[in-house]
Write a protein that holds these residues in place. Structure first.
Motif, PDB file in Angstrom:
ATOM      1  N   ARG A  26       0.827  -1.211   0.000  1.00 31.11           N
ATOM      2  CA  ARG A  26       0.000   0.000   0.000  1.00 31.11           C
ATOM      3  C   ARG A  26       0.862   1.262   0.000  1.00 31.11           C
ATOM      4  NH1 ARG A  26      -5.046  -0.713   4.181  1.00 31.11           N
ATOM      5  NH2 ARG A  26      -5.833  -2.706   3.410  1.00 31.11           N
ATOM      6  N   TYR A  30       2.574   5.909  -2.314  1.00 32.54           N
ATOM      7  CA  TYR A  30       2.842   7.209  -1.721  1.00 32.54           C
ATOM      8  C   TYR A  30       4.324   7.575  -1.655  1.00 32.54           C
ATOM      9  CZ  TYR A  30      -1.909   6.402  -0.086  1.00 32.54           C
ATOM     10  OH  TYR A  30      -3.246   6.131  -0.029  1.00 32.54           O
ATOM     11  N   THR A 147      -2.102   8.570   4.116  1.00 37.07           N
ATOM     12  CA  THR A 147      -3.522   8.734   3.759  1.00 37.07           C
ATOM     13  C   THR A 147      -4.070  10.021   4.380  1.00 37.07           C
ATOM     14  OG1 THR A 147      -4.391   7.403   5.607  1.00 37.07           O
ATOM     15  CG2 THR A 147      -3.893   6.237   3.526  1.00 37.07           C
ATOM     16  N   LYS A 150      -2.929  12.924   2.252  1.00 37.73           N
ATOM     17  CA  LYS A 150      -3.645  12.957   0.956  1.00 37.73           C
ATOM     18  C   LYS A 150      -5.159  13.132   1.137  1.00 37.73           C
ATOM     19  CE  LYS A 150      -0.054  12.000  -1.677  1.00 37.73           C
ATOM     20  NZ  LYS A 150       0.485  12.893  -2.668  1.00 37.73           N
ATOM     21  N   ASN A 151      -5.589  13.351   2.391  1.00 38.08           N
ATOM     22  CA  ASN A 151      -7.024  13.510   2.697  1.00 38.08           C
ATOM     23  C   ASN A 151      -7.862  12.338   2.219  1.00 38.08           C
ATOM     24  OD1 ASN A 151      -6.897  16.039   4.046  1.00 38.08           O
ATOM     25  ND2 ASN A 151      -6.599  17.019   2.063  1.00 38.08           N
ATOM     26  N   GLU A 152      -7.322  11.146   2.344  1.00 38.63           N
ATOM     27  CA  GLU A 152      -8.045   9.934   1.955  1.00 38.63           C
ATOM     28  C   GLU A 152      -8.832   9.399   3.144  1.00 38.63           C
ATOM     29  OE1 GLU A 152      -4.918   8.736  -1.552  1.00 38.63           O
ATOM     30  OE2 GLU A 152      -5.064   7.447   0.187  1.00 38.63           O
ATOM     31  N   PRO A 153      -9.866   8.619   2.892  1.00 30.06           N
ATOM     32  CA  PRO A 153     -10.797   8.241   3.972  1.00 30.06           C
ATOM     33  C   PRO A 153     -10.336   7.136   4.921  1.00 30.06           C
ATOM     34  CG  PRO A 153     -11.521   7.311   1.891  1.00 30.06           C
ATOM     35  CD  PRO A 153     -10.336   8.201   1.587  1.00 30.06           C
ATOM     36  N   TYR A 154      -9.097   6.685   4.841  1.00 33.35           N
ATOM     37  CA  TYR A 154      -8.619   5.601   5.701  1.00 33.35           C
ATOM     38  C   TYR A 154      -8.692   5.990   7.186  1.00 33.35           C
ATOM     39  CZ  TYR A 154      -5.462   1.979   7.518  1.00 33.35           C
ATOM     40  OH  TYR A 154      -4.909   0.927   8.226  1.00 33.35           O
TER      41      TYR A 154
END
Length: 157
Positions: A26, A30, A147, A150-154
């Motif tokens: 994962r 990044y 995450t 990157k403002n990701e929902p994790y």
């Protein structure tokens, strides 16, 4: 920036190794990430704690480059929330660091030479965890940090 995680000794649990590998994969979306395992020191029964830490320290130093930023996972290190840790990594990237090396030491910690060379110490918790579990926790937290950046929902607040 590249992050290298150095750890002493192999992971015996295949379940833990599978989870660590999942987060390693994962992370590749990044940042450049590498997990480097230093083999267990041989004949530790014949060595004092200090001698064992010195031998592990020598093995750690062999894997470092002169420009590396060395960060130790240490029980006396600074504790961060996940968001604080993501900001910590962002500051390191903004500083133009080429490679940050995070080290999980052996059962007795680090030699004085390694402590002197380190530019930072992090602690995951006041609790004690097995060195094998710490590998999973830090790789997951590095992934979580990216995450967050990157403002990701994790990650959920």
């Amino acid at each position: 920036m590249m992050i290298k995680l150095l750890a002493i000794g192999k992971t015996d649990s295949t379940h833990l190794q599978e989870l660590i590998s999942e987060y390693e994969q994962r992370l590749k979306h990044y940042i450049k990430f590498e997990l480097d395992i230093i083999p267990d020191i041989k004949n530790v029964k014949n060595l004092s704690e200090v001698q064992q830490k010195e031998k592990e320290g020598e093995a750690i130093l062999k894997r470092l480059q002169p420009t590396d930023v060395l960060v130790l996972l240490d029980e006396h290190g600074k504790q961060h929330t996940s968001i604080e840790f993501s900001n910590y990594l962002q500051k390191k990237m903004n500083a133009g660091i080429k490679r940050m090396v995070i080290v999980i030491g052996g059962p007795y910690g680090f030699s004085e030479e390694i402590y002197q060379k380190a530019q930072g110490k992090l602690s995951l918790s006041k609790m004690t965890f097995s060195h094998q579990m710490v590998r999973l926790f830090i790789v997951e937290q590095i992934y979580r940090a990216f995450t967050i950046l990157k403002n990701e929902p994790y990650h959920h607040q």
